[in-house]
Design a protein around this motif. Structure first.
Motif, PDB file in Angstrom:
ATOM      1  N   LEU A   1       1.104  -1.048   0.030  1.00  0.00           N
ATOM      2  CA  LEU A   1       0.033  -0.032  -0.121  1.00  0.00           C
ATOM      3  C   LEU A   1       0.799   1.186  -0.086  1.00  0.00           C
ATOM      4  O   LEU A   1       0.617   2.168   0.709  1.00  0.00           O
ATOM      5  N   GLN A   2       1.911   1.127  -0.776  1.00  0.00           N
ATOM      6  CA  GLN A   2       2.707   2.254  -0.846  1.00  0.00           C
ATOM      7  C   GLN A   2       3.501   2.029  -2.258  1.00  0.00           C
ATOM      8  O   GLN A   2       4.161   1.135  -2.721  1.00  0.00           O
ATOM      9  N   PRO A   3       3.673   3.173  -3.052  1.00  0.00           N
ATOM     10  CA  PRO A   3       4.286   3.214  -4.442  1.00  0.00           C
ATOM     11  C   PRO A   3       5.973   2.980  -3.901  1.00  0.00           C
ATOM     12  O   PRO A   3       6.488   3.263  -2.913  1.00  0.00           O
ATOM     13  N   SER A   4       6.556   2.443  -5.204  1.00  0.00           N
ATOM     14  CA  SER A   4       8.055   2.131  -4.978  1.00  0.00           C
ATOM     15  C   SER A   4       8.901   3.365  -4.871  1.00  0.00           C
ATOM     16  O   SER A   4       8.739   4.582  -5.462  1.00  0.00           O
ATOM     17  N   ALA A   5       9.634   3.380  -3.924  1.00  0.00           N
ATOM     18  CA  ALA A   5      10.597   4.540  -3.605  1.00  0.00           C
ATOM     19  C   ALA A   5      11.468   4.806  -4.769  1.00  0.00           C
ATOM     20  O   ALA A   5      12.258   5.675  -4.691  1.00  0.00           O
ATOM     21  N   ARG A   6      11.634   3.793  -5.750  1.00  0.00           N
ATOM     22  CA  ARG A   6      12.597   4.107  -6.974  1.00  0.00           C
ATOM     23  C   ARG A   6      12.270   5.044  -7.839  1.00  0.00           C
ATOM     24  O   ARG A   6      12.989   5.541  -8.643  1.00  0.00           O
ATOM     25  N   TYR A   7      10.832   5.596  -7.828  1.00  0.00           N
ATOM     26  CA  TYR A   7      10.626   6.569  -9.110  1.00  0.00           C
ATOM     27  C   TYR A   7      10.200   7.947  -8.324  1.00  0.00           C
ATOM     28  O   TYR A   7       9.501   8.147  -7.346  1.00  0.00           O
ATOM     29  N   PRO A   8      10.591   8.977  -9.232  1.00  0.00           N
ATOM     30  CA  PRO A   8      10.259  10.301  -8.697  1.00  0.00           C
ATOM     31  C   PRO A   8       8.659  10.369  -8.785  1.00  0.00           C
ATOM     32  O   PRO A   8       8.283  11.403  -8.027  1.00  0.00           O
ATOM     33  N   THR A   9       8.125   9.516  -9.417  1.00  0.00           N
ATOM     34  CA  THR A   9       6.586   9.898  -9.440  1.00  0.00           C
ATOM     35  C   THR A   9       5.920   9.188  -8.421  1.00  0.00           C
ATOM     36  O   THR A   9       4.559   9.228  -8.472  1.00  0.00           O
ATOM     37  N   HIS A  10       6.621   8.782  -7.430  1.00  0.00           N
ATOM     38  CA  HIS A  10       6.072   8.024  -6.192  1.00  0.00           C
ATOM     39  C   HIS A  10       4.990   8.744  -5.548  1.00  0.00           C
ATOM     40  O   HIS A  10       4.401   8.102  -4.606  1.00  0.00           O
ATOM     41  N   GLN A  11       4.996   9.936  -5.565  1.00  0.00           N
ATOM     42  CA  GLN A  11       3.852  10.705  -4.697  1.00  0.00           C
ATOM     43  C   GLN A  11       2.541  10.805  -5.522  1.00  0.00           C
ATOM     44  O   GLN A  11       1.727  11.080  -4.827  1.00  0.00           O
ATOM     45  N   VAL A  12       2.429  10.198  -6.524  1.00  0.00           N
ATOM     46  CA  VAL A  12       1.311  10.290  -7.019  1.00  0.00           C
ATOM     47  C   VAL A  12       0.479   9.062  -6.706  1.00  0.00           C
ATOM     48  O   VAL A  12       0.730   7.906  -6.248  1.00  0.00           O
ATOM     49  N   LEU A  13      -0.791   9.272  -6.448  1.00  0.00           N
ATOM     50  CA  LEU A  13      -1.717   8.313  -5.858  1.00  0.00           C
ATOM     51  C   LEU A  13      -2.297   7.509  -7.031  1.00  0.00           C
ATOM     52  O   LEU A  13      -3.272   8.189  -7.714  1.00  0.00           O
ATOM     53  N   ASP A  14      -2.287   6.395  -7.232  1.00  0.00           N
ATOM     54  CA  ASP A  14      -2.818   5.695  -8.296  1.00  0.00           C
ATOM     55  C   ASP A  14      -4.333   5.206  -7.890  1.00  0.00           C
ATOM     56  O   ASP A  14      -4.549   5.225  -6.742  1.00  0.00           O
ATOM     57  N   LEU A  15      -5.020   4.632  -8.777  1.00  0.00           N
ATOM     58  CA  LEU A  15      -6.418   4.321  -8.669  1.00  0.00           C
ATOM     59  C   LEU A  15      -6.528   2.929  -7.513  1.00  0.00           C
ATOM     60  O   LEU A  15      -7.271   3.390  -6.553  1.00  0.00           O
ATOM     61  N   GLN A  16      -5.610   2.228  -7.542  1.00  0.00           N
ATOM     62  CA  GLN A  16      -5.597   1.134  -6.644  1.00  0.00           C
ATOM     63  C   GLN A  16      -5.406   1.564  -5.247  1.00  0.00           C
ATOM     64  O   GLN A  16      -6.373   1.118  -4.158  1.00  0.00           O
TER      65      GLN A  16
END
Ligand code: FES
Ligand SMILES: [Fe+2]
Length: 439
Positions: free
Chosen positions: A247-262
């Protein structure tokens, strides 16, 4: 001790040194390796034979074929389960042919000999025609060790094997017990003959280095960032573990702050406002964990009661020596297993099962392929490539044939592994030691 402190203790304590043995290609195709593995590994370790819940009445059985061997596990009159080699004492015909079955007696299809559930020979044709007299009552099928744990029937062909609990080890046993697998139902089960050595599948499940390449779709809701994951090797028993925050985006990506639909849907489900997490998706995990603690029981997640704070949100991968991976989700468990092919070291038998807790009375659970009916299923055998083995498993296996080919090359020199693939290195060094092959 907090869960975090407990985990930290594990990381420090369960990080044994490795020697750096080369992992050469030969072990993935040579018969001498397959032969050594049969004698030193497969005949000595605990295997999962099937689901304990499939054995209800005396005489109900499970069959598990492993390499050229086969074992039948039978429900006894007293409710226990015993396991036997699946070969008729008369002239060796295989007795049980289905993965699940049942009858008051096991009947051989060749000359009709019959066995009671405890393996005792109970009926033969022309009983007075034997030199030593009627063989009934005096002969029993050859028994193998058998135990029930975690909702599975386990067996071990080594009659001197340590009990299953000892083989699991205290730490792994206690940690896995949190998920209460014995209360789960198997809702998905597929099997296939796959064109790669069994260890190619093992190596894949012993590392998460492949996630960005093979599973880019999970980066929005599982954090495989290296410093956020935890790894542990249980050197005394040969098992290992990895934890990835869920329930947390990958810290690898700069876009990780974006909340996806899931993730937004998960927040809504747990009665949180996704708008508050726009631009701060990393915070969703902890907020949902707190809500799960608060609302879990009333929303049908009674099993959270026995689980730790990380277990109710994260993904844990336990790989048991040598070939069973349990991927633990908060509400279910994937079994990802590779076993040796009966004759060809360049093939293996791959199993993918999903066991889940029932959530309220919805009749559905979320599994590896999305929403799945909550009902027990038999295992479906499929032809590799013709049907899916699960979305993520298909991605994992998509590289198997190519790696099997590449490992034959003279140009492959034994692997260059990053630190995070230490579990791969440890696995092969243990295999070298157990098989007593060090060249
Ligand atoms: S081989 Fe089983 S009865 Fe003959
Ligand atoms: Fe994978």
């Amino acid at each position: 001790m907090t869960v975090e402190a407990f985990m930290s203790r594990h990381i420090a304590e369960f990080d044994p040194p490795v020697r750096g043995d080369p992992i050469t290609g030969e072990r993935y195709y040579a018969k001498r390796w397959a032969d050594a593995e049969w004698d030193k590994v497969w005949k000595k370790v605990w295997h999962i034979g099937g689901m304990a819940g499939d054995l209800i009445d005396a005489g109900d059985f499970l069959t598990h074929n492993l390499g050229k061997e086969s074992v039948v596990m039978l429900k006894q009159n007293d409710g226990s389960v015993r396991a036997f080699f699946n070969a008729c004492l008369h002239r060796g015909y295989r007795l049980a042919w289905t993965e699940v079955g049942g009858a008051p007696q096991l009947v051989c299809g060749y000359h009709g000999w019959r066995y009671d559930p405890d393996g005792t020979l109970a009926h033969v044709q022309d009983p007075d025609d034997f030199p030593g007299g009627n063989p009934c009552g005096k002969n029993r099928l050859t028994e193998v060790a058998c135990e029930i744990w975690g909702g599975f029937v386990w067996y071990n062909m080594d009659k001197d094997a340590a009990p299953l609990r000892e083989w699991l080890g205290e730490t792994v046993h206690d940690r896995l017990s949190q998920w209460q697998m014995e209360k789960m139902t198997r809702v998905y089960a597929v099997k296939s003959d796959v064109p790669c050595n069994w260890k190619i599948v093992r190596d894949n499940f012993n590392e998460s280095y492949h996630l960005p390449t093979l599973h880019p779709q999970i980066s929005t809701s599982i954090n495989d960032g290296l410093s956020d994951c935890e790894f542990a090797i249980f050197a005394d028993v040969g098992h290992n573990m990895m934890r990835m925050p869920g329930l947390q985006p990958s810290a690898r990506y700069p876009t990780h702050q974006v909340l996806d639909l899931q993730l937004a849907e998960a927040l809504e489900y747990w009665e949180l406002d996704p708008k508050e997490f726009e631009g701060n998706a990393m915070a969703a995990r902890d907020a949902i964990a707190a809500q799960k603690r608060k609302l879990g029981a009333q929303k049908g997640y009674a099993h959270y009661e026995g689980m730790g704070d990380t277990e109710i949100v994260d993904y844990f991968h336990f790989t048991l020596w040598p070939n069973i991976t349990f991927t633990m989700w908060p509400d279910g468990v994937q079994l990802l297993r590779s076993e040796p092919h009966p004759t060809d070291p360049e093939r293996c038998i791959f199993d993918h099962w999903f066991m889940a807790h029932q959530i309220g009375d919805t009749g559905l659970v979320i599994g590896p392929n999305g929403a799945t009916p909550y009902e027990a299923v038999d295992c479906e055998t499929i032809v590799f490539g013709e049907k899916s083995l699960g979305i993520v498993a298909d991605q994992d296996l998509s590289v198997a044939i190519g790696q099997q080919l590449g490992l034959h090359s003279q140009g492959f020199r034994g692997g260059i592994l990053p630190n995070q693939e230490k579990r791969v290195q440890f696995f092969h060094e243990k295999l070298n030691d157990v098989c007593e092959i060090h060249d």
